[in-house]
Design an enzyme around this catalytic site. Structure first.
Site, short mmCIF file in Angstrom:
data_model
loop_
_atom_site.label_atom_id
_atom_site.label_comp_id
_atom_site.label_asym_id
_atom_site.label_seq_id
_atom_site.Cartn_x
_atom_site.Cartn_y
_atom_site.Cartn_z
CD GLU A 9 84.30 10.16 49.77
OE1 GLU A 9 83.48 9.85 49.05
OE2 GLU A 9 84.11 11.41 50.33
CG ASP A 82 81.73 12.61 47.95
OD1 ASP A 82 81.88 13.38 48.64
OD2 ASP A 82 82.36 12.34 46.84
CG ASP A 84 77.35 9.64 45.51
OD1 ASP A 84 78.02 9.31 46.53
OD2 ASP A 84 77.87 10.06 44.69
CD GLU A 86 81.12 4.53 44.05
OE1 GLU A 86 82.25 3.75 44.26
OE2 GLU A 86 80.25 4.31 43.47
CE1 TYR A 294 79.82 14.59 45.75
CE2 TYR A 294 77.27 13.59 45.34
CZ TYR A 294 78.97 13.38 45.48
OH TYR A 294 79.46 12.15 45.28
NE ARG A 296 81.05 11.86 41.01
CZ ARG A 296 82.08 12.26 41.77
NH1 ARG A 296 81.85 12.46 42.79
NH2 ARG A 296 83.27 12.38 41.32
CG HIS A 339 72.55 14.90 45.82
ND1 HIS A 339 73.41 14.31 44.87
CD2 HIS A 339 72.51 14.51 47.04
CE1 HIS A 339 73.83 13.06 45.67
NE2 HIS A 339 73.43 13.29 46.85
#
Length: 567
Positions: A9, A82, A84, A86, A294, A296, A339
């Site tokens: 990203e 990432d 997750d 998203e 990470y 989140r 995670h």
């Protein structure tokens, strides 16, 4: 040479990863999402099975052209967004935008941007997880349906530029309810009594508190009358050892809370700086490296390797007796448990080593994360508590002191509530007679609940299951930017506009602002994420009720005009 292309990203992440992969890899950033539903309309075909309509995000054309060129040259493409929902969705949209179907592409994820993690992710490349994509898609579609149905209604009935949202409206209601509690609160009076006692007139007297809490004035006057001029006797001495547990390593929510309390960071600032630490920071002699895992996550799990390294490090730096026992850690039944907790990627990189190389805010947040992680692997702290009771005419007074016997994890991380009480209680034995130098009475009033701060709002949202680690900061930012809530000295206060919007939402859309509804919806999205519920079923069950409520509200809601605030 075979050319591999890795798409991430952010440019910072691209730079860090490029360093690990060598010449046969090209690493390019997509700068976040490349496709989304159009801003100017709902973008969901309700008649045709709720199909979302995606378009290229404005301004991304040039970037996509560069990415397509790179794709043409590559033999193999890795989507490294990432780890997750998203990130999974961004990878899914990249496949469509770059027309990767039929090409040699794979999805890779890593929880920390370190050489081992990145190399190992390439060995374990996989297909896109459509369940995760669908969970994210369901969330976007639900939020779209709520936002694009209700916001125009707020414009019509209150004023333009307002917005409503599934999570933000529930958060707004929490703040409004707290404010109502504060306004409705009636303080109650109570009194306390302190006796200043000493065994030896040459020594400074010690303050003993009357052992009953929240006493009424009449009762207090009676006690004073009965003990006036009477001697006090030490009636009991209790000594106990108490242990204090290590804190768990950080999740997104606890990191936001602690950074708010200890560093005075707003939630979005915490997330912005944590993102920089995760993606990669320039360190002399090492280049760009990711300093934390990470950011989140709602898991407090730590990998075996990280646990082992930390304990080895503690043994060397502090000694064997500072190493903690392994302990069970609660895990949420949530998707993010893929995670670990938030921790430093390399325990050898202590904050002291990096102090000169990091900007002040990055250093302070890294130090907080590092110390909390280290503390979570260390031994318990041990206190000795001593309480002395002194009695006059059957009325008990008490004084307490506590001292640290073994500091354990507290050598690196202090929890807010520890206050070592330094009252001098030496030389007192059972039966010692004490004389009273002074009696002091104080009037108090019960306090209303405190206003929410960003930290306490995040804590409540997490406890109630509203939103997910990635949504706390943007939700709070939105309600502040929309002027529904004002922030003064950390506290969040409702504005007149916020109250009007909340009242209208409560009246017309009680289920949207209902905390339980929002939490149930999160649980449903998790079930979409693990493949047990099709995403369109969630949307199908939700839309008819919302549509009906909007239609009713258009007919029945009164208009409320809120004047613009004079700046």
């Amino acid at each position: 040479m075979a050319k591999n292309l890795v798409i991430v990203e952010s440019p910072a992440k691209a730079k860090t990863i490029k360093k690990f992969l060598g010449a046969s890899y090209d690493v390019i950033a997509s700068n976040g999402h490349v496709r989304d539903m159009p801003k100017s309309q709902m973008g969901i075909d309700i008649e045709h099975d709720y199909e979302p309509h995606y378009i290229t995000i404005r301004g991304k054309g040039e970037l996509l052209a560069q990415l397509r060129k790179a794709v043409k040259k590559a033999d193999k493409i890795y989507l490294a967004t990432d780890p997750d929902r998203e990130g999974e969705a961004i990878s899914y949209h990249l496949i469509a935008a770059l027309k990767l179907e039929g090409k040699n592409y794979k999805r890779i994820t890593f929880n920390e941007i370190t050489k081992n993690a990145v190399k190992s992710s390439i060995k374990n490349a996989r297909e896109i997880d459509m369940d995760l994509v669908d969970a994210q898609q369901a969330r976007r579609v639900l939020d779209r349906l709520v936002g694009y149905s209700i916001s125009p209604l707020l414009w019509e009935k209150i004023k333009r530029g307002l917005s409503a949202g599934r999570v933000q409206s529930a958060a707004l209601k929490l703040i409004c309810d707290r404010e109502d509690e504060i306004n409705a609160f009636i303080p109650e009076e109570y009194w306390s009594l302190d006796a200043y006692l000493s065994a030896n007139p040459a020594l400074k007297p010690v303050c003993f508190h009357y052992a009953k809490d929240k006493v009424k004035k009449e009762e207090l006057d009676q006690v004073k009358k009965e003990i006036d001029g009477k001697p006090f006797t030490v009636s009991e001495i209790k000594v106990s050892e108490k242990t204090k547990k290590q804190p768990l390593p950080f999740t997104t929510s606890t990191l936001q809370q602690e950074a708010g309390k200890k560093l005075n960071f707003a939630t979005n600032k915490t997330m912005r700086i944590a993102q920089q630490l995760y993606e990669g920071v320039e360190i002399k002699g090492m280049g760009s490296i990711g300093l934390i895992t990470y950011l989140r996550t709602d898991s407090t799990r730590i990998s075996e390797e990280a646990d082992k390294n930390a304990k080895e490090y503690i043994k060397q730096q502090f000694g064997e007796n500072y190493v903690g026992e392994a302990k069970d850690v609660k895990t949420g039944k949530k998707i993010q448990d893929a995670h670990e907790a938030i921790r430093p990627t390399n325990v050898e990189l202590s904050p002291v080593k990096l102090k000169e190389q990091l900007p002040r805010d990055q250093f302070r947040l890294y130090q907080l994360i590092y110390n909390r992680f280290l503390a979570s692997r260390m031994a318990l702290a041990v206190y000795e508590n001593k309480t002395v009771y002194a009695t006059a005419e059957e009325h008990k007074f008490k004084a307490s002191t506590s001292k640290v016997v073994f500091d354990g994890f507290m050598s690196v991380y202090s929890l807010d509530e520890e206050k070592e009480e330094k009252t001098r209680l030496t030389g007192l034995e059972k039966g010692t007679t004490l004389t009273c130098a002074e009696l002091e009475e104080k009037q108090h009033f019960t306090q209303p609940p405190a206003h929410y701060t960003e930290a306490s709002l995040v804590k409540t949202m997490e406890e109630l299951g509203i939103g997910r680690p990635s949504t706390y900061a943007p939700t709070i930012t939105t309600i502040i930017n929309r002027r529904y809530v004002a922030k003064e000295n950390k506290n969040l206060y409702m504005t007149e506009l916020g109250e009007v919007v909340n009242n209208m939402m409560k009246e017309a859309f009680p289920s949207i602002v209902d905390v339980n509804f929002t939490a149930t919806m999160e649980a449903l999205l998790d079930r979409v994420g693990d493949g047990s519920v099709p995403w369109k079923t969630v949307v199908e069950n939700f839309w008819p009720d919302l549509y009906e409520a909007v239609t009713e509200a258009e007919k029945n809601l009164e208009e409320v005009k809120v004047e613009d605030e004079v700046t």
